[in-house]
Scaffold this motif. Sequence first.
Motif, mmCIF file in Angstrom:
data_model
loop_
_atom_site.group_PDB
_atom_site.id
_atom_site.type_symbol
_atom_site.label_atom_id
_atom_site.label_comp_id
_atom_site.label_asym_id
_atom_site.label_seq_id
_atom_site.Cartn_x
_atom_site.Cartn_y
_atom_site.Cartn_z
ATOM 1 N N MET A 1 0.833 -1.191 0.000
ATOM 2 C CA MET A 1 0.000 0.000 0.000
ATOM 3 C C MET A 1 0.874 1.249 0.000
ATOM 4 O O MET A 1 2.000 1.248 0.508
ATOM 5 C CB MET A 1 -0.918 0.014 1.222
ATOM 6 N N GLU A 2 0.349 2.304 -0.578
ATOM 7 C CA GLU A 2 1.096 3.554 -0.671
ATOM 8 C C GLU A 2 1.208 4.233 0.685
ATOM 9 O O GLU A 2 0.271 4.231 1.489
ATOM 10 C CB GLU A 2 0.401 4.500 -1.648
ATOM 11 N N SER A 3 2.366 4.793 0.938
ATOM 12 C CA SER A 3 2.584 5.570 2.158
ATOM 13 C C SER A 3 3.077 6.954 1.779
ATOM 14 O O SER A 3 3.610 7.167 0.689
ATOM 15 C CB SER A 3 3.606 4.878 3.068
ATOM 16 N N PHE A 4 2.894 7.909 2.674
ATOM 17 C CA PHE A 4 3.380 9.255 2.420
ATOM 18 C C PHE A 4 3.802 9.895 3.739
ATOM 19 O O PHE A 4 3.431 9.448 4.822
ATOM 20 C CB PHE A 4 2.332 10.116 1.711
ATOM 21 N N GLY A 5 4.573 10.956 3.611
ATOM 22 C CA GLY A 5 5.023 11.683 4.791
ATOM 23 C C GLY A 5 6.318 12.416 4.506
ATOM 24 O O GLY A 5 7.096 12.030 3.628
ATOM 25 N N VAL A 6 6.541 13.492 5.224
ATOM 26 C CA VAL A 6 7.757 14.301 5.105
ATOM 27 C C VAL A 6 8.420 14.352 6.476
ATOM 28 O O VAL A 6 7.742 14.623 7.481
ATOM 29 C CB VAL A 6 7.425 15.738 4.635
ATOM 30 N N PRO A 7 9.733 14.082 6.556
ATOM 31 C CA PRO A 7 10.410 14.140 7.859
ATOM 32 C C PRO A 7 10.228 15.508 8.516
ATOM 33 O O PRO A 7 10.215 16.537 7.839
ATOM 34 C CB PRO A 7 11.881 13.880 7.504
ATOM 35 N N TRP A 8 10.084 15.510 9.819
ATOM 36 C CA TRP A 8 9.880 16.761 10.543
ATOM 37 C C TRP A 8 11.147 17.614 10.562
ATOM 38 O O TRP A 8 12.232 17.087 10.764
ATOM 39 C CB TRP A 8 9.468 16.478 11.991
ATOM 40 N N PRO A 9 11.021 18.917 10.350
ATOM 41 C CA PRO A 9 12.179 19.805 10.486
ATOM 42 C C PRO A 9 12.575 19.902 11.956
ATOM 43 O O PRO A 9 11.775 19.593 12.852
ATOM 44 C CB PRO A 9 11.660 21.147 9.960
ATOM 45 N N PRO A 10 13.816 20.322 12.250
ATOM 46 C CA PRO A 10 14.266 20.413 13.652
ATOM 47 C C PRO A 10 13.387 21.325 14.496
ATOM 48 O O PRO A 10 13.136 21.025 15.669
ATOM 49 C CB PRO A 10 15.686 20.973 13.529
ATOM 50 N N LEU A 11 12.931 22.444 13.918
ATOM 51 C CA LEU A 11 12.085 23.391 14.647
ATOM 52 C C LEU A 11 10.745 23.543 13.925
ATOM 53 O O LEU A 11 10.679 23.466 12.690
ATOM 54 C CB LEU A 11 12.754 24.766 14.735
ATOM 55 N N ASN A 12 9.695 23.764 14.688
ATOM 56 C CA ASN A 12 8.426 24.082 14.062
ATOM 57 C C ASN A 12 8.390 25.569 13.711
ATOM 58 O O ASN A 12 9.415 26.255 13.817
ATOM 59 C CB ASN A 12 7.242 23.689 14.964
ATOM 60 N N GLU A 13 7.249 26.073 13.302
ATOM 61 C CA GLU A 13 7.151 27.473 12.875
ATOM 62 C C GLU A 13 6.661 28.395 13.996
ATOM 63 O O GLU A 13 6.394 29.569 13.754
ATOM 64 C CB GLU A 13 6.204 27.577 11.676
ATOM 65 N N GLY A 14 6.557 27.855 15.207
ATOM 66 C CA GLY A 14 5.999 28.666 16.271
ATOM 67 C C GLY A 14 4.490 28.744 16.137
ATOM 68 O O GLY A 14 3.887 28.110 15.267
ATOM 69 N N ILE A 15 3.861 29.526 16.994
ATOM 70 C CA ILE A 15 2.405 29.662 16.961
ATOM 71 C C ILE A 15 2.028 31.127 17.112
ATOM 72 O O ILE A 15 2.704 31.882 17.816
ATOM 73 C CB ILE A 15 1.723 28.894 18.111
ATOM 74 N N LEU A 16 0.953 31.507 16.448
ATOM 75 C CA LEU A 16 0.387 32.843 16.616
ATOM 76 C C LEU A 16 -0.877 32.735 17.469
ATOM 77 O O LEU A 16 -1.806 31.997 17.124
ATOM 78 C CB LEU A 16 0.054 33.477 15.260
ATOM 79 N N TYR A 17 -0.899 33.456 18.589
ATOM 80 C CA TYR A 17 -2.077 33.508 19.457
ATOM 81 C C TYR A 17 -2.723 34.882 19.290
ATOM 82 O O TYR A 17 -2.074 35.906 19.502
ATOM 83 C CB TYR A 17 -1.686 33.300 20.920
#
Length: 244
Positions: A1-17
């Motif tokens: 079956m097909e799989s997909f995904g991209v490895p996570w970067p070291p840091l996320n993009e932060g969050i806007l509250y």
Amino acid sequence: MESFGVPWPPLNEGILYRDDLPATFPTSSLLDFYCTKYKHSAPREGWQQRILNGQIMVDGEVVEKLDRYVRAGNQLTYHRLPWTEPPAPWMLEILYEDDHLLAVNKPSGFQVLPGGLYQQRTVLTQLMWRYTSAADTQTQMQTRSCVPSPVHRLGRGTSGVLLCAKTKVVKSKLSVELAKGASLQVSNVAEKHIVKIYRALVVGIIDIDETFIEEPIGMISYPGVLKGLYAATPEGNIKTAFRF
């Protein structure tokens, strides 16, 4: 079956509250507002430093002065700086897909929606990356015009089938069927509704074929989950029973 995904970067993009101050909001200093509403997020010195760092905007303009006042109608935006999230899987296996529905095999340790320490390393993020970046041809744009939306949740530690809808109509209908299925007894799974059945690993030897477990359910603290999660606890006030 097909799989997909991209490895996570070291840091996320932060969050806007974002906070929209209501018409009844009394004039207050920017610092006092954050120290009062988000007093559990950081001490006063922490909010002072965030203002000086330029992490807070008022009506779209960066504020770097501690003496700034805010009033009713202002829109405040706090940018939490990027950080490294705890380890998490990133590959998803496609079990079924058509123009309306996507079913994936979610591995254990993979959070479905953003929450707590996991804001980027979620199933939703991988779906967004696949179904927005992949639409680079006319054919793909026609078949993947909508990012699939998870119809239900599976706990981070739970593996299993996750249904994702590609349209609002399908999501609404699947939600109704899940709700109907949740009200059925295990013996009635033959009825044409969607039923979630969980399998658990246990330790020891079970010498009976069937039993009921009755425990009060309540909120407990859990690493990485800001508000905690529901589990069996003597302090719980939700009565439930499980048949095995």
